[in-house]
Design an enzyme around this catalytic site. Structure first.
Site, PDB file in Angstrom:
ATOM      1  N   ARG A  44      -1.450  -6.542  -7.783  1.00 16.53           N
ATOM      2  CA  ARG A  44      -0.300  -7.333  -7.342  1.00 16.53           C
ATOM      3  C   ARG A  44       0.025  -8.418  -8.342  1.00 16.53           C
ATOM      4  NH1 ARG A  44      -2.864  -8.974  -1.785  1.00 16.53           N
ATOM      5  NH2 ARG A  44      -4.448  -9.262  -3.330  1.00 16.53           N
TER       6      ARG A  44
ATOM      7  N   HIS B 204       0.842  -1.204   0.000  1.00 15.07           N
ATOM      8  CA  HIS B 204       0.000   0.000   0.000  1.00 15.07           C
ATOM      9  C   HIS B 204       0.874   1.251   0.000  1.00 15.07           C
ATOM     10  CE1 HIS B 204      -3.089  -2.650   2.255  1.00 15.07           C
ATOM     11  NE2 HIS B 204      -3.546  -2.492   1.032  1.00 15.07           N
TER      12      HIS B 204
ATOM     13  N   LYS C  93     -17.828  -6.564   7.892  1.00 11.28           N
ATOM     14  CA  LYS C  93     -16.545  -7.215   8.141  1.00 11.28           C
ATOM     15  C   LYS C  93     -16.108  -6.963   9.575  1.00 11.28           C
ATOM     16  CE  LYS C  93     -14.612  -7.320   3.523  1.00 11.28           C
ATOM     17  NZ  LYS C  93     -13.417  -7.056   2.736  1.00 11.28           N
TER      18      LYS C  93
ATOM     19  N   SER D 115      -2.981  -7.845   3.145  1.00 10.83           N
ATOM     20  CA  SER D 115      -3.290  -7.638   4.559  1.00 10.83           C
ATOM     21  C   SER D 115      -3.580  -8.971   5.241  1.00 10.83           C
ATOM     22  CB  SER D 115      -4.473  -6.681   4.705  1.00 10.83           C
ATOM     23  OG  SER D 115      -4.113  -5.399   4.245  1.00 10.83           O
TER      24      SER D 115
END
Length: 165
Positions: A89, A16, A40, A127
């Site tokens: 990514r 990030h 979440k 993450s």
């Protein structure tokens, strides 16, 4: 030009940070928008994530850190962003990100999505991976900014029980 970089950032990773630093060189201003998603269960609160990002980006100019809920396009419009920044990514990210970009474009025709490929040295980071390593007592200092590593270690050291071998 104002770029909106939305995400959960739970936690902020060096991947990030790579995107934020590169975006700050490309665009006049970067708004890092921390998603508050009630469905979440994040490791860190929105306030903790905002604090982590602010500390980690203190060396950069023209970075604003906010929180939002709801649609990304509404956040972008509310903060007069010219574009949405998304990171890639691996090829596996592309299909999902392209679908989101098309959806956002259908909701706000004038709002572009710009993709930046994450630096190869951070392409393995997510993450989820960082939290898993930290949860089992592995080193994360090479994966996240210092402040985040401290917070992860503090959080998991109080909850970590080494596996019995």
């Amino acid at each position: 030009m104002r770029a909106l970089y939305p995400g959960s950032f739970d936690p902020l990773t060096n991947g990030h940070m790579d995107l934020i630093e590169r975006a700050s060189a490309l665009f006049g201003e970067v708004i890092v928008a921390v998603l508050s998603n009630p469905s979440k269960k994040p490791l860190f609160t929105v306030e903790e994530r905002i604090a982590q990002i602010r500390v980690s980006t203190a060396h950069l100019e023209r970075i604003e850190v906010i929180s939002f809920d709801g649609l990304t396009v509404h956040c972008a419009e509310a903060h007069c962003a010219d574009l949405i920044l998304r990171g890639l990514r691996a090829m596996s990210d592309f299909e999902y990100e392209l679908q989101i970009a098309h959806t956002n474009r259908s909701l706000a025709e004038d709002l572009e999505t710009v993709f930046l490929a994450t630096s190869a040295r951070h392409s393995f980071l997510s993450s989820s991976v960082v939290k898993e390593v930290a949860r089992f007592g592995g080193p994360v200092e090479h994966m996240v900014p210092c402040e985040v590593a401290s917070d992860l270690n503090r959080h998991f050291n109080s909850a970590f029980t080494p596996p019995v071998t």
